[in-house]
Enzyme design. Sequence first.
Site, PDB file in Angstrom:
ATOM      1  N   HIS A 130     -10.392   6.947 -31.277  1.00 25.95           N
ATOM      2  CA  HIS A 130      -9.113   7.700 -31.351  1.00 25.95           C
ATOM      3  C   HIS A 130      -8.335   7.201 -32.136  1.00 25.95           C
ATOM      4  CE1 HIS A 130      -9.853  10.780 -27.796  1.00 25.95           C
ATOM      5  NE2 HIS A 130     -10.586   9.542 -27.459  1.00 25.95           N
ATOM      6  N   CYS A 134     -14.443  11.629 -30.584  1.00 30.05           N
ATOM      7  CA  CYS A 134     -14.777  11.453 -29.468  1.00 30.05           C
ATOM      8  C   CYS A 134     -15.441  12.631 -28.913  1.00 30.05           C
ATOM      9  CB  CYS A 134     -13.668  11.046 -28.368  1.00 30.05           C
ATOM     10  SG  CYS A 134     -13.994  10.224 -26.945  1.00 30.05           S
ATOM     11  N   GLU A 162      -5.909   8.940 -33.910  1.00 27.54           N
ATOM     12  CA  GLU A 162      -4.805   9.408 -33.567  1.00 27.54           C
ATOM     13  C   GLU A 162      -3.888   8.918 -32.534  1.00 27.54           C
ATOM     14  OE1 GLU A 162      -7.512  10.454 -32.606  1.00 27.54           O
ATOM     15  OE2 GLU A 162      -7.354  11.603 -30.506  1.00 27.54           O
TER      16      GLU A 162
HETATM   17  N1  GLN Z   1     -16.160  11.673 -22.058  1.00 21.17           N
HETATM   18  C1  GLN Z   1     -15.524  12.985 -22.881  1.00 21.17           C
HETATM   19  C2  GLN Z   1     -16.965  13.886 -22.915  1.00 21.17           C
HETATM   20  O1  GLN Z   1     -18.049  13.502 -22.675  1.00 21.17           O
HETATM   21  C3  GLN Z   1     -15.228  12.487 -24.087  1.00 21.17           C
HETATM   22  C4  GLN Z   1     -13.917  11.754 -23.945  1.00 21.17           C
HETATM   23  C5  GLN Z   1     -12.826  11.809 -25.175  1.00 21.17           C
HETATM   24  O2  GLN Z   1     -12.864  12.876 -25.831  1.00 21.17           O
HETATM   25  N2  GLN Z   1     -11.767  10.756 -24.984  1.00 21.17           N
HETATM   26  O3  GLN Z   1     -16.739  14.820 -23.393  1.00 21.17           O
END
Ligand code: GLN
Length: 195
Positions: free
Chosen positions: A170, A78, A172
């Site tokens: 994710h 992410c 995890e």
């Molecule tokens: N929205 C976050 C970003 O742009 C990422 C979200 C996440 O890691 N769950 O950095």
Amino acid sequence: MKIGVLSLQGGVIEHIDHLKHLDTDAVEVKTLNDMKDIDGIILPGGESSTMGKLLRISGLLEPLKNKIIKGLPVWGTCAGMILLAKNIENDPVTHLAVMDITVRRNAFGSQLDSFKTDKFIKDVSGEPVPLVFIRAPFITSADREVKILCSIDDQIVAVRKGSMLATAFHPELTDNLAFHKYFVSICKQYRKREL
Ligand code: GLN
């Protein structure tokens, strides 16, 4: 096998717990010294702009970038995927910028802000894997050499290039260990090459 988790901000503990289930030595990486003899590193979810700032302030940005370029296996989840991207469509500031992908932050929009789905990902597991998305980015384009592991409705959400792995979701935050196993196997291949 010693695997680091970048621990400046974001969801660190869940990655450490998953790695420990796989008999690896999981360590938090906060300083240069913590990075010394790791066989791979996970960049967790969180807020990419904050993590990017902390990478710069802590002096870790350049040394980590160099290690990744030399082949240290890395997996960005992410926000971690955003740190790896060479281009961020809706942010002028890039961070490690080592992977030939273009990402869009918060790309699934407010209605699909967070969601869960199951997906069969051939390279990773023989069983469908649960995927959790939280204000997730997706990949809007990838270089030809980047392997697409998973897409959802034509949006690319998991890719690999050599020892670099990036997922918009994710693993995890589920109790499924398939992705962590897959990353540990990439780290093992890298270690063999080093010997
Ligand atoms: N929205 C976050 C970003 O742009 C990422 C979200 C996440 O890691 N769950 O950095």
